[in-house]
Design a protein around this motif. Structure first.
Motif, PDB file in Angstrom:
ATOM      1  N   UNK A  45       0.841  -1.082  -0.153  1.00  0.00           N
ATOM      2  CA  UNK A  45      -0.063  -0.098   0.038  1.00  0.00           C
ATOM      3  C   UNK A  45       0.933   1.127  -0.064  1.00  0.00           C
ATOM      4  N   UNK A  46       0.582   2.189  -0.883  1.00  0.00           N
ATOM      5  CA  UNK A  46       1.823   3.398  -1.058  1.00  0.00           C
ATOM      6  C   UNK A  46       1.082   4.461   0.084  1.00  0.00           C
ATOM      7  N   UNK A  47       2.045   5.409   0.394  1.00  0.00           N
ATOM      8  CA  UNK A  47       1.784   6.437   1.182  1.00  0.00           C
ATOM      9  C   UNK A  47       2.208   6.233   2.672  1.00  0.00           C
ATOM     10  N   UNK A  48       2.065   4.846   3.154  1.00  0.00           N
ATOM     11  CA  UNK A  48       2.270   4.697   4.350  1.00  0.00           C
ATOM     12  C   UNK A  48       3.772   4.213   4.811  1.00  0.00           C
ATOM     13  N   UNK A  49       4.108   4.481   6.041  1.00  0.00           N
ATOM     14  CA  UNK A  49       5.336   3.964   6.699  1.00  0.00           C
ATOM     15  C   UNK A  49       5.291   2.375   6.470  1.00  0.00           C
ATOM     16  N   UNK A  50       6.243   1.687   6.119  1.00  0.00           N
ATOM     17  CA  UNK A  50       6.391   0.603   5.756  1.00  0.00           C
ATOM     18  C   UNK A  50       7.217  -0.410   6.785  1.00  0.00           C
ATOM     19  N   UNK A  51       7.781   0.088   7.704  1.00  0.00           N
ATOM     20  CA  UNK A  51       8.482  -0.816   8.796  1.00  0.00           C
ATOM     21  C   UNK A  51       7.718  -1.611   9.561  1.00  0.00           C
ATOM     22  N   UNK A  52       6.516  -1.147  10.037  1.00  0.00           N
ATOM     23  CA  UNK A  52       5.678  -2.457  10.521  1.00  0.00           C
ATOM     24  C   UNK A  52       5.207  -3.538   9.832  1.00  0.00           C
ATOM     25  N   UNK A  53       4.913  -3.198   8.532  1.00  0.00           N
ATOM     26  CA  UNK A  53       4.437  -4.456   7.708  1.00  0.00           C
ATOM     27  C   UNK A  53       5.557  -5.119   7.542  1.00  0.00           C
ATOM     28  N   UNK A  54       7.130  -4.507   7.307  1.00  0.00           N
ATOM     29  CA  UNK A  54       8.319  -5.467   6.816  1.00  0.00           C
ATOM     30  C   UNK A  54       8.579  -6.420   8.232  1.00  0.00           C
ATOM     31  N   UNK A  55       8.520  -5.732   9.349  1.00  0.00           N
ATOM     32  CA  UNK A  55       8.860  -6.392  10.700  1.00  0.00           C
ATOM     33  C   UNK A  55       7.821  -7.476  10.954  1.00  0.00           C
ATOM     34  N   UNK A  56       6.617  -7.457  10.548  1.00  0.00           N
ATOM     35  CA  UNK A  56       5.299  -8.401  10.784  1.00  0.00           C
ATOM     36  C   UNK A  56       5.688  -9.348   9.839  1.00  0.00           C
ATOM     37  N   UNK A  57       6.004  -9.317   8.561  1.00  0.00           N
ATOM     38  CA  UNK A  57       6.267 -10.040   7.609  1.00  0.00           C
ATOM     39  C   UNK A  57       7.477 -11.017   7.754  1.00  0.00           C
ATOM     40  N   UNK A  58       8.504 -10.634   8.264  1.00  0.00           N
ATOM     41  CA  UNK A  58       9.836 -11.396   8.825  1.00  0.00           C
ATOM     42  C   UNK A  58       9.471 -12.176  10.139  1.00  0.00           C
ATOM     43  N   UNK A  59       8.565 -11.438  10.865  1.00  0.00           N
ATOM     44  CA  UNK A  59       8.152 -12.393  12.130  1.00  0.00           C
ATOM     45  C   UNK A  59       7.280 -13.510  12.124  1.00  0.00           C
ATOM     46  N   UNK A  60       6.098 -13.089  11.066  1.00  0.00           N
ATOM     47  CA  UNK A  60       5.199 -14.257  10.765  1.00  0.00           C
ATOM     48  C   UNK A  60       6.016 -15.495  10.287  1.00  0.00           C
ATOM     49  N   UNK A  61       7.033 -15.207   9.378  1.00  0.00           N
ATOM     50  CA  UNK A  61       8.063 -16.541   8.745  1.00  0.00           C
ATOM     51  C   UNK A  61       8.723 -16.979   9.644  1.00  0.00           C
ATOM     52  N   UNK A  62       9.520 -16.290  10.719  1.00  0.00           N
ATOM     53  CA  UNK A  62      10.418 -16.867  11.739  1.00  0.00           C
ATOM     54  C   UNK A  62       9.426 -17.593  12.841  1.00  0.00           C
ATOM     55  N   UNK A  63       8.504 -16.821  13.211  1.00  0.00           N
ATOM     56  CA  UNK A  63       7.446 -17.385  14.359  1.00  0.00           C
ATOM     57  C   UNK A  63       7.128 -18.879  13.847  1.00  0.00           C
ATOM     58  N   UNK A  64       6.552 -18.886  12.730  1.00  0.00           N
ATOM     59  CA  UNK A  64       6.132 -20.350  12.060  1.00  0.00           C
ATOM     60  C   UNK A  64       7.292 -21.348  12.086  1.00  0.00           C
ATOM     61  N   UNK A  65       8.416 -20.871  11.697  1.00  0.00           N
ATOM     62  CA  UNK A  65       9.447 -22.083  11.683  1.00  0.00           C
ATOM     63  C   UNK A  65       9.923 -22.410  13.127  1.00  0.00           C
ATOM     64  N   UNK A  66       9.940 -21.490  14.105  1.00  0.00           N
ATOM     65  CA  UNK A  66      10.143 -21.732  15.470  1.00  0.00           C
ATOM     66  C   UNK A  66       9.201 -22.497  16.234  1.00  0.00           C
TER      67      UNK A  66
END
Length: 272
Positions: A127-148
């Motif tokens: 989505x354009x126009x918004x800060x992207x760091x929360x979505x980037x961190x959430x995307x990485x954490x969802x992958x790492x959390x599933x693996x762990x």
């Protein structure tokens, strides 16, 4: 081209007189009234004071000091808040916690929450126009959390598995084990509780002596024959043990013991 003389905003929100080349010390009163003409004339070479100050909303002249310092022309556009990204990040944290609890219910609930967080993070990321760091961190954490969470669940299942065979399955015999009973093991056949023919023979002889019958003492093999006959009969071990102890059989088996004893007399008594 220089800015013509007049009243302008000097950048502090006040109206100050611009003489065409520089600012002067003349400041318009806060109530909007113009300064007295005498004050303006006190400065040599200053132009006549206008009857009223310049309207704040009038167009400014290019190059005017008021244009350069005026806060009215500041940019007003700002990035929107990343609401969806923050929600996705919170879901990723919750899903990771649930997936790392080693129980089947919490693991699958956590996996479902992590999947939702992954999809929401992807949507917020593009989505354009918004800060992207929360979505980037959430995307990485969802992958790492599933693996762990998957690793934790597998380790818990391995450590919690029973050491023996599954319930309901036959237990295989150990390698090299035969079907024969060990020689030194305890006896489980009827010889462990059923008296031997010799013991029954001695008890039967004692019973006859108790009744005053001794004529069969001179007949070799008679009592041993009776002992074997009684041993092979259908009498219970308790009844035969009573006979071996020299005691009359009582209870429900007395009649059967009398009949078997009579048959034993006939079978073992030699012909005259």
């Amino acid at each position: 081209m220089s800015t013509p003389a007049g009243w302008y905003d000097d950048g502090s929100g006040r109206q100050r007189w611009w003489d065409g080349g520089q600012w002067t010390a003349h400041i318009a009163p806060s109530d909007g009234g113009a300064p007295q003409a005498a004050e303006a004339a006190a400065v040599p070479g200053s132009p006549a004071v206008p009857a009223s100050p310049a309207v704040a909303g009038s167009p400014a002249v290019a190059g005017s000091p008021a244009v350069a310092g005026s806060p009215a022309v500041a940019a007003t556009d700002a990035c929107p808040r990343p609401v969806l990204g923050v929600i996705a990040l919170a879901l990723a944290v919750l899903g990771t916690i649930l997936a790392c609890i080693p129980t089947p219910v919490t693991f699958w609930v956590g996996a479902a929450v992590l999947l939702i967080a992954f999809v929401a993070s992807l949507i917020a990321l593009f989505r354009g126009g918004a800060r992207r760091w929360p979505s980037v961190v959430g995307l990485a954490l969802s992958i790492v959390g599933g693996a762990v969470g998957t690793v934790v669940m597998l380790v818990a299942l391995i450590l919690g598995a029973p050491a023996g065979p599954a319930p309901g399955l036959p237990v295989p015999p150990p390698a090299g084990a035969g079907t024969e009973r060990p020689a030194d093991g305890p006896a489980t056949d009827e010889s462990a509780t059923r008296p031997s023919p010799e013991q029954i023979a001695e008890g039967a002889q004692a019973l006859l002596h108790g009744d005053g019958i001794t004529e069969y003492d001179d007949k070799p093999g008679f009592f041993l024959c009776m002992g074997q006959y009684l041993h092979d009969s259908d009498l219970s071990d308790e009844a035969l043990q009573a006979t071996a102890d020299g005691v009359d059989v009582t209870g429900p088996e007395r009649a059967a013991a009398v009949d078997v004893g009579a048959d034993a007399f006939v079978a073992c008594d030699p012909l005259p």
